[in-house]
Design an enzyme around this catalytic site. Sequence first.
Site, PDB file in Angstrom:
ATOM      1  N   ARG A  24     -35.249 -32.206 -33.766  1.00  0.00           N
ATOM      2  CA  ARG A  24     -35.384 -31.340 -34.938  1.00  0.00           C
ATOM      3  C   ARG A  24     -36.352 -31.945 -35.946  1.00  0.00           C
ATOM      4  NH1 ARG A  24     -30.385 -32.615 -38.994  1.00  0.00           N
ATOM      5  NH2 ARG A  24     -30.248 -34.857 -38.626  1.00  0.00           N
ATOM      6  N   LYS A 162     -38.969 -43.230 -33.376  1.00  0.00           N
ATOM      7  CA  LYS A 162     -38.602 -42.006 -32.669  1.00  0.00           C
ATOM      8  C   LYS A 162     -39.668 -41.669 -31.619  1.00  0.00           C
ATOM      9  CE  LYS A 162     -34.839 -40.912 -34.987  1.00  0.00           C
ATOM     10  NZ  LYS A 162     -33.513 -40.752 -34.360  1.00  0.00           N
ATOM     11  N   ASP A 191     -35.793 -44.701 -30.128  1.00  0.00           N
ATOM     12  CA  ASP A 191     -34.770 -43.656 -30.015  1.00  0.00           C
ATOM     13  C   ASP A 191     -35.430 -42.402 -29.464  1.00  0.00           C
ATOM     14  OD1 ASP A 191     -32.655 -41.949 -30.168  1.00  0.00           O
ATOM     15  OD2 ASP A 191     -32.362 -42.124 -32.334  1.00  0.00           O
ATOM     16  N   GLU A 219     -32.458 -46.236 -27.425  1.00  0.00           N
ATOM     17  CA  GLU A 219     -31.301 -45.420 -27.772  1.00  0.00           C
ATOM     18  C   GLU A 219     -31.400 -44.027 -27.144  1.00  0.00           C
ATOM     19  OE1 GLU A 219     -29.048 -43.997 -31.905  1.00  0.00           O
ATOM     20  OE2 GLU A 219     -30.632 -45.505 -31.941  1.00  0.00           O
ATOM     21  N   ASP A 244     -25.843 -42.864 -27.759  1.00  0.00           N
ATOM     22  CA  ASP A 244     -25.595 -42.297 -29.082  1.00  0.00           C
ATOM     23  C   ASP A 244     -24.932 -40.931 -28.930  1.00  0.00           C
ATOM     24  OD1 ASP A 244     -25.534 -41.412 -31.683  1.00  0.00           O
ATOM     25  OD2 ASP A 244     -27.687 -41.351 -31.978  1.00  0.00           O
ATOM     26  N   LYS A 268     -21.182 -43.276 -34.963  1.00  0.00           N
ATOM     27  CA  LYS A 268     -21.465 -42.566 -36.210  1.00  0.00           C
ATOM     28  C   LYS A 268     -20.209 -41.837 -36.668  1.00  0.00           C
ATOM     29  CE  LYS A 268     -26.386 -41.800 -35.235  1.00  0.00           C
ATOM     30  NZ  LYS A 268     -27.415 -40.798 -34.842  1.00  0.00           N
ATOM     31  N   SER A 296     -26.306 -43.057 -39.030  1.00  0.00           N
ATOM     32  CA  SER A 296     -25.903 -41.842 -39.738  1.00  0.00           C
ATOM     33  C   SER A 296     -26.796 -40.690 -39.324  1.00  0.00           C
ATOM     34  CB  SER A 296     -26.000 -42.047 -41.252  1.00  0.00           C
ATOM     35  OG  SER A 296     -27.370 -42.079 -41.654  1.00  0.00           O
ATOM     36  N   ILE A 298     -28.926 -37.377 -41.302  1.00  0.00           N
ATOM     37  CA  ILE A 298     -29.656 -37.348 -42.573  1.00  0.00           C
ATOM     38  C   ILE A 298     -28.623 -37.058 -43.650  1.00  0.00           C
ATOM     39  CG2 ILE A 298     -31.465 -36.239 -43.920  1.00  0.00           C
ATOM     40  CD1 ILE A 298     -32.487 -37.998 -41.692  1.00  0.00           C
ATOM     41  N   ASP A 321     -28.295 -48.807 -39.006  1.00  0.00           N
ATOM     42  CA  ASP A 321     -29.333 -47.788 -39.188  1.00  0.00           C
ATOM     43  C   ASP A 321     -28.937 -46.928 -40.387  1.00  0.00           C
ATOM     44  OD1 ASP A 321     -31.500 -46.072 -38.743  1.00  0.00           O
ATOM     45  OD2 ASP A 321     -30.373 -44.841 -37.321  1.00  0.00           O
ATOM     46  N   ASP A 323     -30.944 -46.067 -43.276  1.00  0.00           N
ATOM     47  CA  ASP A 323     -32.114 -45.823 -44.120  1.00  0.00           C
ATOM     48  C   ASP A 323     -32.178 -44.423 -44.713  1.00  0.00           C
ATOM     49  OD1 ASP A 323     -32.442 -44.764 -41.580  1.00  0.00           O
ATOM     50  OD2 ASP A 323     -34.600 -45.083 -41.531  1.00  0.00           O
TER      51      ASP A 323
END
Length: 362
Positions: A24, A162, A191, A219, A244, A268, A296, A298, A321, A323
């Site tokens: 996304r 990413k 990731d 990941e 994940d 998460k 997390s 967003i 992670d 940020d």
Amino acid sequence: MIIRSIETFQVAVPLKKAFKTALRTVTVAEAMYVRIQLDDGREGVGEAPPTHVITGESLASIQFAIEGVFKPLLIGKDLRYHEQIFQALHRSMVHNTSAKAAVDMALYDLLAQDADLPLYQYLGGAKSELTTDYTVSVNEPAEMADDATRYVQDGFHILKVKVGIGEIEDDIKRIKAIRNAVGFDIKLRLDANQGWTAKEAVRAIRQMEDEQLNIELIEQPVLAHDIEGLKYVTAHTLTPIMADESVFSLYDAKRVIEMRAADLINIKLMKAGGIYQALKIATLAASHDMNCMTGSMIETKLGVGAAAHFAASQSNIIYYDFDAPLMLKGDLLDGSIQYEGAKIIFASSPGLGIKRIKKGVN
């Protein structure tokens, strides 16, 4: 400690730059906040972001779950009997993990306040500060290299890159461009967000290994449901592989661990349904000598702060992670965790340490 009221309200904070992954593109961090008040006036707060492509939840579904299902269930309950409350919360409806996580973290905020301890100490207090990575969104190689250079200049020495869009050659070019820009003293984690097939992943990872691009871990290389494919990648590469999106529940983690389908797990709160279930996953992983990451979606500093408190409480969570709040144009909270470059510092105040939720970003 009787639960007197539960209310929800929506928040939204624009991102500094569009966040792009194989799943996304996000330009605004939206979330449903929840506030739980006890009969003595103390309040706990939580957050649930709508992450359709991962948890399947929208703002409307989150609000319905909290207001329509959890609220009638929890009002009048005594938080001193919190084991019963958490079990009832998770049994009340299937899935809806982010909605559960928001209520869960608000309850844990209250429990830690009652103990007069910061939440990470209430949960175990394994560490007093953390160091987060910073995520490089997937774009053209030159843009990713520029972004990576800027994040390093800002004091981040671990980058989560990413990949997973386009051909394998495109991802290799992205990694090479970043390596050329930041050098080899910077740790790189990749990731793919389910963007590769198992064979593509093995091909890509082996090429990166042969070219000595020095990748710390990979990941979620394959589709979330493809546990056999995840196992194939883990068995045919040397680089550590992290699950994940393949792991939401304790039972997902049990399957991945027993099949040896991954070397690591990213826990998460928004997938697990909150701290109560995340603690079980971390304990299961520890019993198999498996280390974990906590990350997390967003989220604002509310949800990320709760995840950071959880991560700091567990010895086998060694990758962080967190940020997402740094990507936002403003901060809705007074208090909570604080950032000093890549370091996350916890307040000494009890619970999540949140003093006030602002009406708008600053």
